[in-house]
Design an enzyme around this catalytic site. Structure first.
Site, PDB file in Angstrom:
ATOM      1  CB  CYS A 104      37.830  33.587  38.811  1.00 24.49           C
ATOM      2  SG  CYS A 104      36.812  34.733  37.877  1.00 24.49           S
ATOM      3  CD  GLU A 126      27.795  38.579  37.784  1.00 25.14           C
ATOM      4  OE1 GLU A 126      27.592  37.383  37.581  1.00 25.14           O
ATOM      5  OE2 GLU A 126      28.434  39.028  38.750  1.00 25.14           O
TER       6      GLU A 126
HETATM    7  N1  SAH Z   1      40.344  39.353  34.151  1.00 27.90           N
HETATM    8  C1  SAH Z   1      40.914  40.464  34.841  1.00 27.90           C
HETATM    9  C2  SAH Z   1      39.888  41.407  35.410  1.00 27.90           C
HETATM   10  C3  SAH Z   1      38.652  40.801  36.007  1.00 27.90           C
HETATM   11  S1  SAH Z   1      38.911  39.831  37.476  1.00 27.90           S
HETATM   12  C4  SAH Z   1      41.857  39.983  35.923  1.00 27.90           C
HETATM   13  O1  SAH Z   1      41.875  38.801  36.233  1.00 27.90           O
HETATM   14  O2  SAH Z   1      42.619  40.809  36.423  1.00 27.90           O
HETATM   15  C5  SAH Z   1      39.144  41.102  38.689  1.00 27.90           C
HETATM   16  C6  SAH Z   1      39.846  40.650  39.943  1.00 27.90           C
HETATM   17  O3  SAH Z   1      39.000  39.798  40.759  1.00 27.90           O
HETATM   18  C7  SAH Z   1      41.117  39.851  39.651  1.00 27.90           C
HETATM   19  O4  SAH Z   1      42.201  40.334  40.397  1.00 27.90           O
HETATM   20  C8  SAH Z   1      40.690  38.467  40.089  1.00 27.90           C
HETATM   21  O5  SAH Z   1      41.779  37.688  40.381  1.00 27.90           O
HETATM   22  C9  SAH Z   1      39.790  38.746  41.266  1.00 27.90           C
HETATM   23  N2  SAH Z   1      38.964  37.595  41.663  1.00 27.90           N
HETATM   24  C10 SAH Z   1      38.361  36.693  40.874  1.00 27.90           C
HETATM   25  N3  SAH Z   1      37.706  35.752  41.605  1.00 27.90           N
HETATM   26  C11 SAH Z   1      37.906  36.068  42.894  1.00 27.90           C
HETATM   27  C12 SAH Z   1      37.500  35.464  44.126  1.00 27.90           C
HETATM   28  N4  SAH Z   1      36.764  34.351  44.157  1.00 27.90           N
HETATM   29  N5  SAH Z   1      37.897  36.059  45.277  1.00 27.90           N
HETATM   30  C13 SAH Z   1      38.654  37.200  45.245  1.00 27.90           C
HETATM   31  N6  SAH Z   1      39.076  37.796  44.125  1.00 27.90           N
HETATM   32  C14 SAH Z   1      38.710  37.243  42.943  1.00 27.90           C
HETATM   33 FE1  SF4 Z   2      39.187  35.739  33.756  1.00 22.29          FE
HETATM   34 FE2  SF4 Z   2      40.892  34.935  35.643  1.00 22.29          FE
HETATM   35 FE3  SF4 Z   2      40.078  37.506  35.585  1.00 22.29          FE
HETATM   36 FE4  SF4 Z   2      38.374  35.530  36.297  1.00 22.29          FE
HETATM   37  S1  SF4 Z   2      40.230  36.180  37.385  1.00 22.29           S
HETATM   38  S2  SF4 Z   2      37.946  37.204  34.897  1.00 22.29           S
HETATM   39  S3  SF4 Z   2      39.066  33.852  34.933  1.00 22.29           S
HETATM   40  S4  SF4 Z   2      41.310  36.394  34.022  1.00 22.29           S
END
Ligand code: SAH
Ligand code: SF4
Length: 395
Positions: free
Chosen positions: A130, A97
């Site tokens: 996530c 995505e």
């Molecule tokens: N893996 C990396 C980058 C992708 S996730 C990381 O974790 O930093 C990007 C951001 O989206 C991260 O800060 C993650 O914690 C946030 N994120 C993931 N799921 C989420 C949710 N359900 N609500 C709000 N933020 C979320």
């Molecule tokens: Fe991966 Fe965690 Fe980032 Fe989701 S929030 S993409 S599981 S590292």
């Protein structure tokens, strides 16, 4: 499903492209023509469209390369047109995505068009809040597959005479566990001869891969580094970011601090606010103690609801008092509004829908386990479980 072996054209460096043109017995200016066609306004997806090239060279290009590596992109629009979520299919059927967010001009700030893109199909880290974490790990993306998400968005913007202004690696995947490809992609995005987006307009977010952060520090400033904290206490972070069992929060912040010192660039910390889980006064105080005096900025993000968890966003007044504790400690803090909830813009949500929901008993078991784990973590008990498999110690 195909077994596609031709590399994506946008993953080639200028030297690699020049070398290929030479092997075709063509003069070097052809490389410039191919590069222009690849990059200008997001570029073309079919070699037949590169009218400046002789037919034989167009055919050779089609034989040796893919001009596009993300296909059948399905768009969903939300926020009255301000958020566009794209679900892309890759050649082996994996789904990834990207999300394009439009920010109209406001006061002195110009309008922005920010793309959130993916670095892996799925993710091995497994953060329970996530949607991508729930999907598990598919595979690393190729350099061209990362870059082509940006070309796709640039083409859509170009039809309105607009350009991409910012890129954030905050879609699916952990960029620092695919660091070689991510660095090559950033180089292509940054290169004035290719995508041409300034390094200051690119942000890469990591859940805390310490060797990766240290490797970036050694390279010097490449882009803005964002670190996903979500908890300042190990017991709770072990649950919310399972990578914490390998690299505990103090080591992550140490590495981030060194990065800020060496590169002179402020670190951005992301903190997803989960009601009753990581938003207590104790957590705010622990975070303030951890970051006090640092060259850092904290973004507080209300959690986007994900089907498989028992959790919800913290109420706004709770987020505001959490922010007040940080600001009282002199830490610059912003409360972010989350975008695109109606199209599932939290990372991986669309792909998770496509993968099919897990059966109800599995969801119920998962919720129950998370409730128990987070309750234990709030009492300060650390998890006994090891870090997730497939998360090596390399950067
Ligand atoms: N893996 C990396 C980058 C992708 S996730 C990381 O974790 O930093 C990007 C951001 O989206 C991260 O800060 C993650 O914690 C946030 N994120 C993931 N799921 C989420 C949710 N359900 N609500 C709000 N933020 C979320
Ligand atoms: Fe991966 Fe965690 Fe980032 Fe989701 S929030 S993409 S599981 S590292």
């Amino acid at each position: 499903m195909t077994t596609e072996t031709r590399p994506g054209l946008s993953g080639l460096t200028a030297d690699e492209l020049a070398a290929w043109v030479t092997t075709q017995g063509e003069p070097s200016f052809r490389a410039r023509q191919i590069a222009d066609a690849t990059w200008k306004d997001g570029g073309v997806t079919d070699p037949g469209e590169i009218r400046t090239l002789p037919g034989a060279l167009r055919e050779a290009l089609a034989r040796d390369f893919r001009l596009d590596t993300v296909h059948d992109s399905e768009l969903r629009i939300a926020d009255g047109g301000l958020t566009e979520k794209a679900l892309h299919r890759l050649d082996d059927g994996q789904l990834i995505e990207s999300v394009l967010m439009h920010y109209p001009a406001r006061g002195a700030s110009r309008e922005r068009h920010t793309l959130c893109l993916s670095s892996q199909a799925g993710c091995a880290v497994g953060c329970p809040f996530c949607a991508t974490g729930e999907l598990g790990f598919g595979r690393d993306l190729e350099t061209a597959e990362i870059v082509d998400q940006a070309r796709h968005a640039a083409r859509r913007l170009a039809t309105d005479g607009k350009r991409l202004t910012n890129i954030v690696f905050m879609g699916m995947g952990e960029p620092l566990l695919n660091l070689d490809r991510v660095l090559a992609a950033v180089e292509a995005l940054n290169d004035p001869q290719r995508f041409g987006l300034g390094a200051r307009h690119i942000t890469v977010s990591t859940s805390g891969v310490v060797p990766g952060i240290r490797r970036l520090t050694a390279l010097g400033p490449q882009f803005t580094l964002a670190v996903s904290l979500h908890a300042a206490r190990d017991a709770l972070r072990d649950v919310l970011v399972p990578l914490n069992r390998r690299w505990p929060v103090a080591e992550v912040v140490d590495a981030a601090r060194d990065h800020a010192r060496v590169t002179g660039r402020r670190i951005s910390y992301e903190y997803t606010m989960i009601g009753g889980v990581n938003d207590t006064d104790l957590d705010a105080q622990a975070l303030a103690d951890l970051l006090r005096g640092d060259h850092a900025h904290v973004n507080l993000i209300p959690m986007n609801q994900v089907a498989h968890t028992p959790w919800q966003a913290s109420p706004m007044p709770v987020i505001e008092s959490f922010a007040a504790v940080l600001m009282d400690a002199g830490i610059s803090t912003t409360i972010r509004r989350n975008r695109g909830q109606e199209v599932g813009a939290a990372c991986g949500q669309l792909a998770a829908e496509r993968a099919g929901e897990p059966p109800a008993p599995a969801v119920a078991r998962r919720r129950e386990r998370l409730e128990l784990e987070s309750a234990a973590a709030l009492r300060g008990e650390r998890s006994e479980e090891p870090a997730p498999a497939m998360v090596g110690s390399e950067g």
